[in-house]
Design an enzyme around this catalytic site. Sequence first.
Site, short mmCIF file in Angstrom:
data_model
loop_
_atom_site.label_atom_id
_atom_site.label_comp_id
_atom_site.label_asym_id
_atom_site.label_seq_id
_atom_site.Cartn_x
_atom_site.Cartn_y
_atom_site.Cartn_z
N CYS A 68 102.96 -8.92 59.25
CA CYS A 68 103.80 -8.65 58.08
C CYS A 68 103.61 -9.68 56.96
O CYS A 68 104.02 -9.44 55.83
CB CYS A 68 105.27 -8.60 58.48
SG CYS A 68 105.59 -7.38 59.75
N HIS A 92 109.45 -9.56 52.29
CA HIS A 92 108.99 -8.57 53.27
C HIS A 92 110.18 -7.74 53.71
O HIS A 92 111.29 -8.25 53.89
CB HIS A 92 108.34 -9.28 54.46
CG HIS A 92 108.11 -8.36 55.61
ND1 HIS A 92 107.45 -7.16 55.46
CD2 HIS A 92 108.48 -8.41 56.92
CE1 HIS A 92 107.41 -6.53 56.62
NE2 HIS A 92 108.04 -7.27 57.52
N ASN A 95 109.79 -0.57 57.87
CA ASN A 95 108.96 -1.77 57.86
C ASN A 95 107.49 -1.35 57.89
O ASN A 95 107.02 -0.81 58.90
CB ASN A 95 109.30 -2.62 59.09
CG ASN A 95 108.50 -3.91 59.16
OD1 ASN A 95 107.50 -4.08 58.45
ND2 ASN A 95 108.91 -4.81 60.03
O1 UT7 Z 1 108.47 -7.40 60.42
C1 UT7 Z 1 108.26 -7.94 61.69
C2 UT7 Z 1 109.39 -8.77 62.07
N1 UT7 Z 1 110.43 -8.01 62.71
C3 UT7 Z 1 111.69 -8.16 62.33
O2 UT7 Z 1 111.99 -8.82 61.37
C4 UT7 Z 1 112.78 -7.54 63.18
C5 UT7 Z 1 113.93 -8.51 63.27
N2 UT7 Z 1 114.97 -8.00 64.12
C6 UT7 Z 1 115.83 -7.04 63.72
O3 UT7 Z 1 115.72 -6.51 62.64
C7 UT7 Z 1 116.96 -6.69 64.64
O4 UT7 Z 1 117.02 -7.63 65.68
C8 UT7 Z 1 116.87 -5.26 65.25
C9 UT7 Z 1 117.08 -4.22 64.15
C10 UT7 Z 1 115.51 -5.06 65.90
C11 UT7 Z 1 117.96 -5.08 66.29
O5 UT7 Z 1 119.25 -5.29 65.69
P1 UT7 Z 1 120.26 -6.32 66.34
O6 UT7 Z 1 121.49 -6.26 65.55
O7 UT7 Z 1 119.56 -7.64 66.46
O8 UT7 Z 1 120.54 -5.68 67.76
P2 UT7 Z 1 120.31 -6.35 69.19
O9 UT7 Z 1 118.88 -6.36 69.55
O10 UT7 Z 1 121.09 -7.62 69.29
O11 UT7 Z 1 121.05 -5.27 70.09
C12 UT7 Z 1 122.46 -5.01 69.96
C13 UT7 Z 1 122.76 -3.73 70.69
C14 UT7 Z 1 122.14 -3.66 72.08
O12 UT7 Z 1 123.04 -2.99 72.94
P3 UT7 Z 1 123.95 -3.84 73.98
O13 UT7 Z 1 122.98 -4.59 74.84
O14 UT7 Z 1 124.79 -4.73 73.12
O15 UT7 Z 1 124.70 -2.77 74.68
C15 UT7 Z 1 120.94 -2.79 71.88
O16 UT7 Z 1 120.54 -2.11 73.05
O17 UT7 Z 1 122.21 -2.63 69.96
C16 UT7 Z 1 121.46 -1.81 70.86
N3 UT7 Z 1 120.41 -1.14 70.10
C17 UT7 Z 1 120.62 0.08 69.56
N4 UT7 Z 1 121.68 0.90 69.55
C18 UT7 Z 1 121.57 2.07 68.91
C19 UT7 Z 1 119.17 -1.55 69.83
N5 UT7 Z 1 118.53 -0.62 69.10
C20 UT7 Z 1 119.41 0.40 68.93
C21 UT7 Z 1 119.32 1.65 68.28
N6 UT7 Z 1 120.42 2.44 68.28
N7 UT7 Z 1 118.21 2.07 67.63
#
Ligand code: UT7
Length: 330
Positions: A116, A257, A287
Amino acid sequence: MNSTLPVTIRGTGVYAPPEILDNAFFSSYLDTSDTWIVERTGIRQRHRCGEGESTATLAAAAARRALQNAGLTVEDVDLVIVCTATPDVVIPSTSCMLQGELGIRNVPAFDVLAACSGFVYGLVVATSMLQTGAYRNVLMVGAETLTRFTDYQDRSTCILFGDAAAAVVLSPSDDPQRGILYWNLGADGCQAKQIWVPAGGSRLPASTTTVAERLHTMRMRGREVYKFAVVKMQDEIDNALQSCDMTADELKLIIPHQSNLRIIESARSRLGLPADKVAVNIDRYGNTSAASIGISFDEARRSGAIRPGDRILLVAFGAGLTWATALLQL
Ligand code: UT7
């Protein structure tokens, strides 16, 4: 670092494949929802390439538009750089595949893999190559087909990524004020497995097992990358402004980005900038990795939001982990 060579971006062009995946597509088969995706990421839709399309074909479409915008033809190009983490094939480079698509021969071509951060890495590399005096018109394209490397059963990654390409043509400028006033590139390879595709390379060649276990698709520790990105983006902006003895108000636009709207918003609110000073297109593209900054740049240029003489800041982070910042005077 400061760069003294006056350089101008003569033309820009973007291409995104016509197929659009909205959030309802994912909620139709996964435990997710439009509300979750919009609130946690800001993404409403992303583009996906279809049959017969690849990173090089997307790059070629964007490149044709950039060359036309610059008033140049393929004959004028004397160096081709493609920034991608999603190459057409392992061998040869996607930049050579792009040359083939465009019918460019007998000029150098190479890829830059900074994920990225690729678009900003590419701008710095292209400027440095121009600085040698050996080239007049560099075609630099950030192009990705991330949907081809996405696990559509993994709800935490598949909702994020889209396909697109953004091309620029860079040339030396007669105006000594123009070019990259400041840049910084970085990488921390000790965090290489925060975002990676485990199989398909020399470490773990393709086998029936790697295919069955979907190891040819991206794995990401989202929360860790998120925390890294928030801090790194703010540090990079601060360092660039301090180094150029500028305040954020003096910038016409910051182009970050596009990986998560919450990351972008945290940087914007800390700087106290209004919404129109920070470019956002993640709602429409998701993204797109090395293409994302180029898409915003092209949009801002075409809408007249940025003009010659303006100062803008580009800031990126991504797999590697890598990061890259450039403060440009247009
Ligand atoms: O460009 C390359 C670099 N990449 C990035 O910059 C990505 C950076 N990370 C992010 O943008 C975020 O971490 C994500 C969007 C990937 C995830 O969001 P988050 O708020 O950090 O969620 P999390 O991983 O802490 O997960 C929270 C909850 C989890 O459920 P539990 O364990 O609390 O029950 C996940 O399983 O959200 C759940 N979850 C979802 N729920 C509904 C993860 N993805 C989804 C989804 N729909 N698509």
